[in-house]
Design an enzyme around this catalytic site. Structure first.
Site, PDB file in Angstrom:
ATOM      1  N   LYS A 169      77.136  51.343  28.851  1.00 24.56           N
ATOM      2  CA  LYS A 169      77.707  52.643  28.460  1.00 24.56           C
ATOM      3  C   LYS A 169      78.956  52.971  29.286  1.00 24.56           C
ATOM      4  O   LYS A 169      79.953  53.479  28.757  1.00 24.56           O
ATOM      5  CB  LYS A 169      76.646  53.738  28.627  1.00 24.56           C
ATOM      6  CG  LYS A 169      77.126  55.147  28.336  1.00 24.56           C
ATOM      7  CD  LYS A 169      77.580  55.343  26.903  1.00 24.56           C
ATOM      8  CE  LYS A 169      78.006  56.790  26.656  1.00 24.56           C
ATOM      9  NZ  LYS A 169      78.718  56.943  25.382  1.00 24.56           N
ATOM     10  N   LYS A 238      83.552  62.424  34.582  1.00 27.59           N
ATOM     11  CA  LYS A 238      82.404  61.825  35.293  1.00 27.59           C
ATOM     12  C   LYS A 238      82.265  60.357  34.911  1.00 27.59           C
ATOM     13  O   LYS A 238      82.118  59.489  35.772  1.00 27.59           O
ATOM     14  CB  LYS A 238      81.120  62.586  34.931  1.00 27.59           C
ATOM     15  CG  LYS A 238      79.857  61.915  35.413  1.00 27.59           C
ATOM     16  CD  LYS A 238      78.640  62.006  34.511  1.00 27.59           C
ATOM     17  CE  LYS A 238      78.784  62.010  33.064  1.00 27.59           C
ATOM     18  NZ  LYS A 238      77.566  61.783  32.264  1.00 27.59           N
TER      19      LYS A 238
HETATM   20  P1  NAD Z   1      75.425  69.550  27.907  1.00 18.95           P
HETATM   21  O1  NAD Z   1      76.041  70.092  29.138  1.00 18.95           O
HETATM   22  O2  NAD Z   1      75.774  70.128  26.571  1.00 18.95           O
HETATM   23  O3  NAD Z   1      73.806  69.591  28.030  1.00 18.95           O
HETATM   24  C1  NAD Z   1      73.108  69.304  29.199  1.00 18.95           C
HETATM   25  C2  NAD Z   1      71.914  70.273  29.258  1.00 18.95           C
HETATM   26  O4  NAD Z   1      71.089  69.918  30.364  1.00 18.95           O
HETATM   27  C3  NAD Z   1      72.319  71.743  29.452  1.00 18.95           C
HETATM   28  O5  NAD Z   1      71.775  72.531  28.409  1.00 18.95           O
HETATM   29  C4  NAD Z   1      71.725  72.091  30.822  1.00 18.95           C
HETATM   30  O6  NAD Z   1      71.277  73.441  30.898  1.00 18.95           O
HETATM   31  C5  NAD Z   1      70.569  71.116  30.910  1.00 18.95           C
HETATM   32  N1  NAD Z   1      70.075  70.840  32.270  1.00 18.95           N
HETATM   33  C6  NAD Z   1      70.781  70.538  33.384  1.00 18.95           C
HETATM   34  N2  NAD Z   1      69.954  70.292  34.421  1.00 18.95           N
HETATM   35  C7  NAD Z   1      68.689  70.439  33.936  1.00 18.95           C
HETATM   36  C8  NAD Z   1      67.396  70.322  34.507  1.00 18.95           C
HETATM   37  N3  NAD Z   1      67.230  69.993  35.798  1.00 18.95           N
HETATM   38  N4  NAD Z   1      66.322  70.538  33.712  1.00 18.95           N
HETATM   39  C9  NAD Z   1      66.475  70.883  32.408  1.00 18.95           C
HETATM   40  N5  NAD Z   1      67.672  71.013  31.806  1.00 18.95           N
HETATM   41  C10 NAD Z   1      68.771  70.803  32.568  1.00 18.95           C
HETATM   42  O7  NAD Z   1      75.740  67.977  27.930  1.00 18.95           O
HETATM   43  P2  NAD Z   1      75.753  66.982  26.670  1.00 18.95           P
HETATM   44  O8  NAD Z   1      77.120  66.974  26.077  1.00 18.95           O
HETATM   45  O9  NAD Z   1      74.568  67.244  25.833  1.00 18.95           O
HETATM   46  O10 NAD Z   1      75.591  65.584  27.440  1.00 18.95           O
HETATM   47  C11 NAD Z   1      74.328  65.134  27.950  1.00 18.95           C
HETATM   48  C12 NAD Z   1      74.510  63.684  28.428  1.00 18.95           C
HETATM   49  O11 NAD Z   1      74.894  62.867  27.312  1.00 18.95           O
HETATM   50  C13 NAD Z   1      75.624  63.512  29.477  1.00 18.95           C
HETATM   51  O12 NAD Z   1      75.250  62.540  30.416  1.00 18.95           O
HETATM   52  C14 NAD Z   1      76.827  63.042  28.655  1.00 18.95           C
HETATM   53  O13 NAD Z   1      77.738  62.284  29.434  1.00 18.95           O
HETATM   54  C15 NAD Z   1      76.129  62.209  27.593  1.00 18.95           C
HETATM   55  N6  NAD Z   1      76.840  62.085  26.308  1.00 18.95           N
HETATM   56  C16 NAD Z   1      77.426  63.168  25.710  1.00 18.95           C
HETATM   57  C17 NAD Z   1      78.079  63.016  24.487  1.00 18.95           C
HETATM   58  C18 NAD Z   1      78.730  64.174  23.781  1.00 18.95           C
HETATM   59  O14 NAD Z   1      79.493  63.920  22.801  1.00 18.95           O
HETATM   60  N7  NAD Z   1      78.500  65.417  24.162  1.00 18.95           N
HETATM   61  C19 NAD Z   1      78.117  61.759  23.866  1.00 18.95           C
HETATM   62  C20 NAD Z   1      77.482  60.668  24.479  1.00 18.95           C
HETATM   63  C21 NAD Z   1      76.848  60.849  25.709  1.00 18.95           C
END
Ligand code: NAD
Length: 293
Positions: A169, A238
């Site tokens: 990834k 990140k």
């Molecule tokens: P986001 O910030 O929208 O969601 C993350 C969620 O995790 C938030 O709602 C936050 O409140 C929650 N959170 C944080 N710490 C927590 C804890 N200890 N317990 C419970 N909940 C907790 O992020 P996202 O865009 O959904 O991304 C999530 C992961 O997926 C990241 O690692 C990102 O790099 C990866 N990702 C994102 C995308 C995208 O297009 N958004 C695509 C591929 C991968």
């Protein structure tokens, strides 16, 4: 017996994954630190749970979708305390290979499996069950989680043992980060030489310069100036940082990767963590790609 699934982290990605699984008939318990995320998930058929422990203790497969490796480590402390033998944790966070391996070793001592299965496809892919996953896993844990993974993704590539998913990834996102900048430079260059961006992209997409940047990101989020992909600048910075750290830890001499990392880190001076990751193109040509505000 029906597989009971938990999702911890109900943000842009986790919220969509949980809703997809609920829509396909799985019993899904969801936890997020943010009450607003729990409420949004409840409206999409997920059973919201106010305590992390109540999810961990009740499910067969536990999906994590958290911002960073440090959040995965924090939640795994709870899994160590409350998880029972036989549970399989599927971490879809873009995290570090080292974190995945350490969490897997700690949980294995209690009979709990851990898979790293980071995803591509954005919030739309999560909400439609069409994401692509690169998976690092032991065969037995992958077999347990497979019915759930098949329901939430369109493509799965088992790239190796635990940690390999995040290696793949990080390499993938290094390319996506580079392609966004190089495509912006190509579009800007052609525009200055008199070729319209839309026509240039059509030409590139029929030729050998195409990538997800030219085929998806520019048409969907850049050229219409929407900048609403659902993937933040902070999370992409990140990921580029993770690539730089991995290269450094291996003493790998990768000059282009180094420059890509430098450009993304420098963007913090003008672009906030909450901005869309596609905004990186604005540093190449503010006039062409800016919103004109
Ligand atoms: P986001 O910030 O929208 O969601 C993350 C969620 O995790 C938030 O709602 C936050 O409140 C929650 N959170 C944080 N710490 C927590 C804890 N200890 N317990 C419970 N909940 C907790 O992020 P996202 O865009 O959904 O991304 C999530 C992961 O997926 C990241 O690692 C990102 O790099 C990866 N990702 C994102 C995308 C995208 O297009 N958004 C695509 C591929 C991968």
């Amino acid at each position: 017996m029906a597989v009971k699934v938990g999702v911890i982290g109900l943000g842009n990605m986790g919220g969509g994954m949980a809703a997809t699984l609920a829509g396909k008939g799985f019993e899904v318990l969801g936890f997020d630190l943010a009450a607003s995320a729990r409420e949004a998930a409840a409206a999409r058929g997920v059973q919201p749970v106010a305590e992390q422990a109540a999810v961990i203790g009740a499910v067969d497969v536990l999906i994590l979708s958290l911002p960073k490796a440090e959040h995965v480590e924090a939640v795994c402390q709870g899994i160590l305390a409350q998880g029972r033998a036989g549970l399989v944790v599927v971490d879809t966070t873009t995290s570090t290979p080292d974190t995945s391996r350490r969490m897997a070793a700690a949980l294995a001592a209690q009979g709990i499996g851990f898979i790293d299965a980071p995803v591509s496809g954005g919030p739309k892919g999560a909400a439609s069950g069409t994401m692509a996953m690169v998976i690092g896993a032991a065969d037995e844990h992958l077999a347990t989680a497979l019915p759930v993974l098949e329901a939430m993704s369109g493509t799965r590539v088992h790239v190796g043992a635990v940690g390999a998913g995040n290696v793949a990834k990080i390499a993938n996102n290094l390319l996506a980060a580079a392609h966004l900048i190089s495509t912006a430079e190509a579009v800007s260059l052609a525009a200055q030489a008199g070729v319209a961006p839309e026509k240039l992209l059509e030409g590139i997409n029929a030729g050998s310069g195409r990538s997800a940047a030219s085929q998806v990101m520019f048409p969907t989020w850049v050229m219409n100036k929407a900048y609403d992909s659902g993937f933040s600048m902070g999370l992409m910075r990140k990921d580029v940082g993770l690539a730089a750290s991995l290269a450094q830890s291996l003493d790998a001499d990768l000059p282009l990767a180094r420059e890509v990392a430098r450009l993304w880190q420098a963007s913090a001076e003008t672009l906030a963590d909450g901005d869309d990751f596609c905004c990186i193109v604005q540093r190449t040509d503010a006039q062409l790609f800016g919103r004109g505000e």
